[in-house]
Design a protein around this motif. Structure first.
Motif, PDB file in Angstrom:
ATOM      1  N   GLU A 143       0.796  -1.228   0.000  1.00 29.79           N
ATOM      2  CA  GLU A 143       0.000   0.000   0.000  1.00 29.79           C
ATOM      3  C   GLU A 143       0.826   1.275   0.000  1.00 29.79           C
ATOM      4  OE1 GLU A 143      -0.946  -2.040   2.922  1.00 29.79           O
ATOM      5  OE2 GLU A 143      -2.565  -3.138   1.967  1.00 29.79           O
ATOM      6  N   ALA A 144       2.151   1.165   0.142  1.00 28.25           N
ATOM      7  CA  ALA A 144       3.002   2.356   0.125  1.00 28.25           C
ATOM      8  C   ALA A 144       4.428   1.940  -0.207  1.00 28.25           C
ATOM      9  CB  ALA A 144       2.952   3.075   1.473  1.00 28.25           C
ATOM     10  N   ASP A 145       5.160   2.872  -0.786  1.00 30.42           N
ATOM     11  CA  ASP A 145       6.589   2.694  -1.009  1.00 30.42           C
ATOM     12  C   ASP A 145       7.349   3.703  -0.174  1.00 30.42           C
ATOM     13  OD1 ASP A 145       6.148   0.638  -2.782  1.00 30.42           O
ATOM     14  OD2 ASP A 145       6.338   1.886  -4.572  1.00 30.42           O
ATOM     15  N   PHE A 146       8.594   3.366   0.151  1.00 30.42           N
ATOM     16  CA  PHE A 146       9.364   4.167   1.099  1.00 30.42           C
ATOM     17  C   PHE A 146      10.785   4.370   0.589  1.00 30.42           C
ATOM     18  CE2 PHE A 146       6.076   1.933   3.325  1.00 30.42           C
ATOM     19  CZ  PHE A 146       5.608   2.816   4.274  1.00 30.42           C
ATOM     20  N   VAL A 147      11.432   5.390   1.119  1.00 33.16           N
ATOM     21  CA  VAL A 147      12.877   5.569   0.951  1.00 33.16           C
ATOM     22  C   VAL A 147      13.406   6.055   2.288  1.00 33.16           C
ATOM     23  CG1 VAL A 147      12.548   7.897  -0.010  1.00 33.16           C
ATOM     24  CG2 VAL A 147      14.708   6.705  -0.380  1.00 33.16           C
ATOM     25  N   SER A 148      14.463   5.411   2.783  1.00 34.48           N
ATOM     26  CA  SER A 148      14.917   5.729   4.134  1.00 34.48           C
ATOM     27  C   SER A 148      16.382   5.356   4.314  1.00 34.48           C
ATOM     28  CB  SER A 148      14.074   4.980   5.173  1.00 34.48           C
ATOM     29  OG  SER A 148      14.516   5.254   6.481  1.00 34.48           O
ATOM     30  N   SER A 149      16.989   5.931   5.381  1.00 33.64           N
ATOM     31  CA  SER A 149      18.357   5.569   5.734  1.00 33.64           C
ATOM     32  C   SER A 149      18.447   4.221   6.417  1.00 33.64           C
ATOM     33  CB  SER A 149      18.973   6.587   6.698  1.00 33.64           C
ATOM     34  OG  SER A 149      18.270   7.744   6.813  1.00 33.64           O
ATOM     35  N   ASP A 150      17.312   3.686   6.886  1.00 32.74           N
ATOM     36  CA  ASP A 150      17.350   2.466   7.686  1.00 32.74           C
ATOM     37  C   ASP A 150      16.049   1.706   7.489  1.00 32.74           C
ATOM     38  OD1 ASP A 150      17.416   0.545   9.850  1.00 32.74           O
ATOM     39  OD2 ASP A 150      18.905   1.810  10.837  1.00 32.74           O
ATOM     40  N   ILE A 151      16.155   0.401   7.331  1.00 34.94           N
ATOM     41  CA  ILE A 151      14.971  -0.448   7.158  1.00 34.94           C
ATOM     42  C   ILE A 151      14.002  -0.293   8.316  1.00 34.94           C
ATOM     43  CG2 ILE A 151      14.204  -2.851   6.983  1.00 34.94           C
ATOM     44  CD1 ILE A 151      16.920  -3.479   5.704  1.00 34.94           C
ATOM     45  N   ALA A 152      14.531  -0.011   9.499  1.00 35.95           N
ATOM     46  CA  ALA A 152      13.678   0.086  10.684  1.00 35.95           C
ATOM     47  C   ALA A 152      12.546   1.073  10.501  1.00 35.95           C
ATOM     48  CB  ALA A 152      14.525   0.498  11.894  1.00 35.95           C
ATOM     49  N   ALA A 153      12.761   2.108   9.701  1.00 31.76           N
ATOM     50  CA  ALA A 153      11.774   3.168   9.559  1.00 31.76           C
ATOM     51  C   ALA A 153      10.502   2.705   8.859  1.00 31.76           C
ATOM     52  CB  ALA A 153      12.388   4.350   8.801  1.00 31.76           C
ATOM     53  N   PHE A 154      10.571   1.632   8.047  1.00 32.32           N
ATOM     54  CA  PHE A 154       9.383   1.250   7.280  1.00 32.32           C
ATOM     55  C   PHE A 154       9.038  -0.232   7.343  1.00 32.32           C
ATOM     56  CE2 PHE A 154      12.948   1.331   4.151  1.00 32.32           C
ATOM     57  CZ  PHE A 154      12.960  -0.004   3.785  1.00 32.32           C
ATOM     58  N   ILE A 155       9.778  -1.031   8.119  1.00 36.24           N
ATOM     59  CA  ILE A 155       9.603  -2.475   8.083  1.00 36.24           C
ATOM     60  C   ILE A 155       8.176  -2.899   8.448  1.00 36.24           C
ATOM     61  CG2 ILE A 155      10.370  -2.814  10.462  1.00 36.24           C
ATOM     62  CD1 ILE A 155      11.016  -5.117   7.432  1.00 36.24           C
ATOM     63  N   ARG A 156       7.469  -2.099   9.216  1.00 40.13           N
ATOM     64  CA  ARG A 156       6.085  -2.441   9.580  1.00 40.13           C
ATOM     65  C   ARG A 156       5.191  -2.481   8.342  1.00 40.13           C
ATOM     66  NH1 ARG A 156       1.997   1.101  13.455  1.00 40.13           N
ATOM     67  NH2 ARG A 156       0.142  -0.134  13.018  1.00 40.13           N
ATOM     68  N   PHE A 157       5.539  -1.689   7.331  1.00 42.91           N
ATOM     69  CA  PHE A 157       4.672  -1.539   6.163  1.00 42.91           C
ATOM     70  C   PHE A 157       5.240  -2.181   4.893  1.00 42.91           C
ATOM     71  CE2 PHE A 157       4.171   2.339   8.795  1.00 42.91           C
ATOM     72  CZ  PHE A 157       2.876   2.124   9.231  1.00 42.91           C
ATOM     73  N   ALA A 158       6.533  -2.471   4.871  1.00 44.82           N
ATOM     74  CA  ALA A 158       7.146  -3.009   3.649  1.00 44.82           C
ATOM     75  C   ALA A 158       8.334  -3.882   4.009  1.00 44.82           C
ATOM     76  CB  ALA A 158       7.591  -1.865   2.736  1.00 44.82           C
ATOM     77  N   ASN A 159       8.338  -5.129   3.497  1.00 43.46           N
ATOM     78  CA  ASN A 159       9.466  -6.019   3.789  1.00 43.46           C
ATOM     79  C   ASN A 159      10.266  -6.384   2.553  1.00 43.46           C
ATOM     80  OD1 ASN A 159       7.709  -7.758   2.543  1.00 43.46           O
ATOM     81  ND2 ASN A 159       8.078  -9.458   3.957  1.00 43.46           N
ATOM     82  N   ARG A 160       9.972  -5.734   1.412  1.00 43.67           N
ATOM     83  CA  ARG A 160      10.797  -5.891   0.220  1.00 43.67           C
ATOM     84  C   ARG A 160      11.658  -4.642   0.069  1.00 43.67           C
ATOM     85  NH1 ARG A 160       6.657  -6.826  -4.438  1.00 43.67           N
ATOM     86  NH2 ARG A 160       5.443  -5.426  -3.099  1.00 43.67           N
ATOM     87  N   VAL A 161      12.945  -4.830  -0.111  1.00 41.62           N
ATOM     88  CA  VAL A 161      13.845  -3.677  -0.109  1.00 41.62           C
ATOM     89  C   VAL A 161      14.793  -3.711  -1.301  1.00 41.62           C
ATOM     90  CG1 VAL A 161      13.781  -3.570   2.411  1.00 41.62           C
ATOM     91  CG2 VAL A 161      15.669  -4.747   1.291  1.00 41.62           C
ATOM     92  N   ILE A 162      15.269  -2.534  -1.659  1.00 45.77           N
ATOM     93  CA  ILE A 162      16.335  -2.358  -2.638  1.00 45.77           C
ATOM     94  C   ILE A 162      17.375  -1.459  -1.986  1.00 45.77           C
ATOM     95  CG2 ILE A 162      16.988  -1.526  -4.924  1.00 45.77           C
ATOM     96  CD1 ILE A 162      13.934  -1.748  -5.623  1.00 45.77           C
ATOM     97  N   VAL A 163      18.569  -1.974  -1.770  1.00 47.84           N
ATOM     98  CA  VAL A 163      19.644  -1.169  -1.193  1.00 47.84           C
ATOM     99  C   VAL A 163      20.322  -0.419  -2.336  1.00 47.84           C
ATOM    100  CG1 VAL A 163      21.786  -1.191   0.113  1.00 47.84           C
ATOM    101  CG2 VAL A 163      19.970  -2.814   0.676  1.00 47.84           C
TER     102      VAL A 163
END
Length: 617
Positions: free
Chosen positions: A198-218
């Protein structure tokens, strides 16, 4: 100017009918709370609402910013947030992020240091832009605005702006004219994309969005792009488009682990952060005006370097380097013992105080006494707004970022880098000194790359050493010349977090008494820097003759003779210039201590009886 380590979060909700029941502002609040360990002196958010950008920011912690119910009621589906740890440009509402352009249609948040910001700011001032902060970051917003005015679309203007930046950065930007996108770019400073249902994120740390998104691109260095409700676009600065879905990874970790970036302890996280911290420290030193510091050191009658604990070991290494590279009279002193020798301090002397926190009481008192006796004082600190920084005549800021674990790791290597950088710049000023200052500075800069390699090659061997140490009650750490303070730091780490008695000696001194304790399987760790310590091979033979268990840290191209024959474990460090080795050889010792503590079931983040900053005599 810049900041050493800050937290960034951006969110784009995918549809107004999203099943995420909380609004964008609340998502930003939760993300910033997870990032607060990265910065805690100011915070802010910028959201796009009703075709304009609303920016709210203030000095203080995240909870202070969000104590208004009106803020949480703002309707928005796109926004960015930032929590700041100031290093230059005092903590203030104006200096807090996000920053805006003149038109108030663009907002950005930035982590890193823009090395050429003065040139960029002068260019923008000449083109009619006005600035509202003391930060280097604000130039980014104005550059985007400048190129948009020339007719570029936002993403092209963003790319053009980023192409002009030199230094380290993680950037997020929003534009009210393209209200469904967040633009981003990364170089050295970490930045991660999170892809959710339901949302995409950009952050310095996975911790900031892990509740809402568990697929990541470093993101890799030199990559930039944008996220929108239906798109994640990434390309390189040269325009090569990245295959996003081949880069997607699933995060499988507990929430409590994610707060530490996926690491079980902050100490391990901070050990692994050292390449980034060293890059930040080197970058920031290049932006600081050190001319007055160099001038007083060049004319000093005598140089004293005072510090406590880990900082003392960095200072001892620095004092050896002052003598070896510059031929100057320099001495490292333990801060709490400074009063014993303070009567010899005179007008014309310079006293350098080294402190991670800038609040260490013994170092503060030593610097006060030095000033009373007419000496000039220089602070090398991680927090330029600390008491030691405020009370010193001159300040050199490391900007290595906040360090949460009690045991210092990344700040030690950053302190060594800072001292060596000052020495190299002094050598540059003095043509009489037989030192290739350009090569030395290049070697110092290499520490970022070599630290990364050192972490890669030493983890398995460090665990092998820990498997031997965790059942022991005592150990020796031996080195020669530059290797001695590094050995001292390794021994201190083992004592601090694994509660194992460990002593460091010059290797040649070990036969004058300490060797009496060595018997079968007694652990001895040798630090072989590869500089004036060829005799260490004889010391290894002496210990092996007593059936000691030996681990040696040595350059990969110098593993030979007794090192190869008698060492039970050899940690082969990457080939590198001497100054690079001085910065990076503590890394395997940090890992040895960490793994030993965890094998004993101890929490290395919270060693007994110790505090991060000692503010009592």
């Amino acid at each position: 100017m810049g900041k050493a380590l800050c937290g960034i979060i951006g969110v784009v909700k995918k549809a107004s009918g999203s099943s995420i029941s909380i609004n964008c502002v609340e998502i930003l609040r939760q993300g910033l709370k997870k990032l607060e360990y990265r910065g805690y002196d100011s915070a802010g958010i910028a959201v796009i609402s009703q075709n304009s950008i609303v920016v709210i920011k203030d000095v203080g912690v995240v909870d202070k910013l969000f104590n208004s119910s009106e803020l949480l009621s703002i309707e928005a589906s796109v926004g960015i947030g930032h929590t700041r740890w100031a290093t230059h440009g005092k903590p203030s509402k104006n200096n807090a992020h996000p920053h805006m352009d003149c038109s108030k249609r663009i907002a950005i948040a930035h982590n890193g240091i823009i090395e050429n910001y003065i040139d960029l700011k002068n260019f923008l001032l000449a083109n009619g832009h006005t600035f509202s902060s003391e930060t280097d970051s604000e130039v980014i917003a104005h550059l985007i605005e400048h190129f948009k005015k020339s007719g570029m679309k936002t993403f092209n203007a963003f790319k053009k702006a980023v192409s002009m930046l030199r230094g380290s950065y993680a950037i997020v930007a929003i534009d009210a004219d393209e209200p469904n996108k967040i633009f981003f770019a990364r170089n050295v400073s970490p930045l991660i994309i999170g892809v959710g249902e339901e949302a995409d994120f950009v952050s310095s740390d996975i911790a900031a969005f892990i509740r809402f998104a568990n697929r990541v691109i470093v993101l890799n260095d030199g990559e930039l792009g944008f996220i929108s409700p239906n798109t994640v676009h990434i390309e390189t600065l040269s325009g090569v488009v990245v295959d996003v879905y081949n880069r997607l990874k699933i995060v499988d970790s507990f929430m409590q682990d994610v707060e530490k970036g996926g690491y079980p302890h902050y100490m391990l996280k901070e050990i692994m952060e050292q390449p980034y911290a060293l890059a930040q420290t080197f970058s920031s030193l290049q932006t600081q005006d050190l001319s007055e510091v160099l001038k007083i050191l060049e004319n000093a009658r005598r140089i004293y370097v005072v510090a406590a604990g880990t900082s003392y070991h960095a200072s001892l290494l620095g004092a050896i380097a002052f003598r070896r590279f510059l031929g100057v009279d320099a001495e490292a002193l333990i801060s709490s013992e400074f009063r014993v020798v303070s009567r010899v301090v005179k007008w014309g002397d310079v006293v350098i105080g080294v402190s991670q926190s800038g609040e260490t009481i013994d170092t503060l008192l030593a610097l006060r006494e030095a000033r009373e006796r007419g000496a000039k004082t220089v602070a090398i600190v991680n927090n330029p707004f600390s008491t030691i920084a405020r009370e010193s005549d001159y300040v050199v800021s490391m900007r290595a970022g906040p360090e949460i674990a009690v045991a210092a790791t990344k700040t030690f290597t950053s302190q060594v880098l800072t001292l060596l950088y000052i020495i190299a710049k002094l050598a540059e000023k003095s043509s009489a000194i037989n030192v290739d200052s350009k090569a030395m500075i290049h070697g110092i800069k290499m520490s970022y790359e070599i630290a990364e390699k050192a972490l890669s090659v030493s983890q398995g061997k460090a665990m092998a050493v820990a498997n031997k140490l965790f059942q022991k009650h005592s150990a020796y750490y031996l080195g020669r010349v530059f290797g001695v303070p590094i050995a001292m730091e390794g021994a201190l780490k083992l004592k601090e977090i694994a509660y194992i008695h460990a002593e460091a000696y010059p290797a040649g001194e070990s036969k004058h008494g300490p060797i009496a304790l060595v018997d079968k399987d007694y652990p001895v760790i040798f630090i072989y820097i590869g500089f004036l310590d060829e005799l260490i091979e004889g010391n290894i033979e002496e210990m092996k003759a007593r059936e000691a268990w030996i681990a040696t840290i040595a350059p990969e191209n110098m593993v030979r003779g007794s090192i190869e024959k008698y060492s039970n474990v050899v940690i082969e460090m990457p080939r590198a210039p001497l100054e690079t080795r001085l910065i990076t050889y503590a890394i395997p010792l940090q890992l040895i201590a960490y793994y030993t503590a965890t094998l004993k079931g101890l929490d290395p983040d919270k060693p007994r009886n110790l505090a991060k900053t000692v503010t009592v005599i």
